[in-house]
Design a protein around this motif. Structure first.
Motif, PDB file in Angstrom:
ATOM      1  N   TRP A 188       0.379  -1.110   0.049  1.00  0.00           N
ATOM      2  CA  TRP A 188      -0.017   0.098   0.372  1.00  0.00           C
ATOM      3  C   TRP A 188       0.775   1.178  -0.050  1.00  0.00           C
ATOM      4  N   ARG A 189       1.797   1.036   0.643  1.00  0.00           N
ATOM      5  CA  ARG A 189       2.652   2.524   0.835  1.00  0.00           C
ATOM      6  C   ARG A 189       3.106   2.649  -0.538  1.00  0.00           C
ATOM      7  N   ASP A 190       3.676   1.792  -1.676  1.00  0.00           N
ATOM      8  CA  ASP A 190       4.325   1.810  -2.407  1.00  0.00           C
ATOM      9  C   ASP A 190       3.312   2.221  -3.296  1.00  0.00           C
ATOM     10  N   MET A 191       2.293   1.691  -3.404  1.00  0.00           N
ATOM     11  CA  MET A 191       0.952   1.708  -4.610  1.00  0.00           C
ATOM     12  C   MET A 191       0.767   2.700  -4.938  1.00  0.00           C
ATOM     13  N   ASP A 192       1.048   3.164  -6.244  1.00  0.00           N
ATOM     14  CA  ASP A 192       0.644   4.532  -7.028  1.00  0.00           C
ATOM     15  C   ASP A 192      -1.244   4.919  -7.561  1.00  0.00           C
ATOM     16  N   GLU A 193      -1.831   4.088  -8.231  1.00  0.00           N
ATOM     17  CA  GLU A 193      -2.769   3.678  -8.566  1.00  0.00           C
ATOM     18  C   GLU A 193      -3.393   2.692  -9.459  1.00  0.00           C
ATOM     19  N   ALA A 194      -4.517   2.216  -8.942  1.00  0.00           N
ATOM     20  CA  ALA A 194      -5.268   1.339  -9.812  1.00  0.00           C
ATOM     21  C   ALA A 194      -5.959   2.243 -10.944  1.00  0.00           C
ATOM     22  N   SER A 195      -5.766   1.016 -12.302  1.00  0.00           N
ATOM     23  CA  SER A 195      -6.514   2.162 -13.404  1.00  0.00           C
ATOM     24  C   SER A 195      -7.005   0.494 -14.419  1.00  0.00           C
ATOM     25  N   TYR A 196      -7.983   1.163 -14.928  1.00  0.00           N
ATOM     26  CA  TYR A 196      -8.414   0.198 -16.239  1.00  0.00           C
ATOM     27  C   TYR A 196      -8.179   0.931 -17.537  1.00  0.00           C
ATOM     28  N   VAL A 197      -8.746  -0.264 -18.725  1.00  0.00           N
ATOM     29  CA  VAL A 197      -8.387   0.303 -20.015  1.00  0.00           C
ATOM     30  C   VAL A 197     -10.060   0.102 -20.282  1.00  0.00           C
ATOM     31  N   PRO A 198     -10.448   1.745 -21.029  1.00  0.00           N
ATOM     32  CA  PRO A 198     -12.272   0.947 -20.836  1.00  0.00           C
ATOM     33  C   PRO A 198     -11.901   1.279 -22.533  1.00  0.00           C
TER      34      PRO A 198
END
Length: 161
Positions: A98-108
């Protein structure tokens, strides 16, 4: 959580998603070619060749199906993790804390919306080589929303900096 997942991902983990039905399209095409194309051709030579083709085809298709089913994306108190592999030497877990996570994304796009099968990316703040990129994930859009929401909640609570 289901008992079958507890041995793989632990008691405190939350399973987010696995591979979608679209992940099976490639192996379905291969299976059709092997069983309905190559197997009849092998019978033209002899029954032993056909038996060999049948055995190798069944093992190949079975292994690929089990491998696709082994992908599990989950999160716990420490971070986001991907568990995969079926053979003892190929089983593994990769993840982002969690401390190293930037963001989660998906390809729409239209096809992913239609099939409900998304390519998702869980970014690492410091290096691209440690990020998780997965194609053909069922409920991937919901998984991304859940991960980003939980990450923001941890930041608001001061659990991570």
């Amino acid at each position: 959580m289901e008992d079958s997942n507890e041995s793989t991902i632990g008691h405190s983990a939350t399973l987010l998603c696995g591979k979608s039905w679209t992940a099976y399209i490639g192996i379905t095409i291969v299976a059709l070619l092997l069983f309905f194309g190559l197997l009849p051709l092998a019978f033209n030579f002899n029954q032993m060749a056909a038996a060999g083709v049948l055995a190798v085809s069944a093992l190949l298709v079975g292994y690929r199906v089990l491998l696709i089913r082994s992908y599990q994306l989950y999160y716990d108190d420490v971070g986001v993790w991907l568990s995969s592999g079926i053979l003892p030497w190929s089983k593994g877990v990769a993840g982002v804390k969690w401390r190293d996570m930037d963001e989660a994304s998906y390809v729409p796009n239209f096809l992913s919306w239609l099939c409900k099968s998304y390519t998702i990316r869980i970014g690492h703040r410091f290096t691209k080589s440690s990020e998780i990129v997965l194609t053909g994930m069922a409920r991937g859009k919901d998984a991304v929303a859940t991960l980003n929401g939980h990450h923001q909640e941890l930041i608001r609570r001061g659990a991570i900096a």
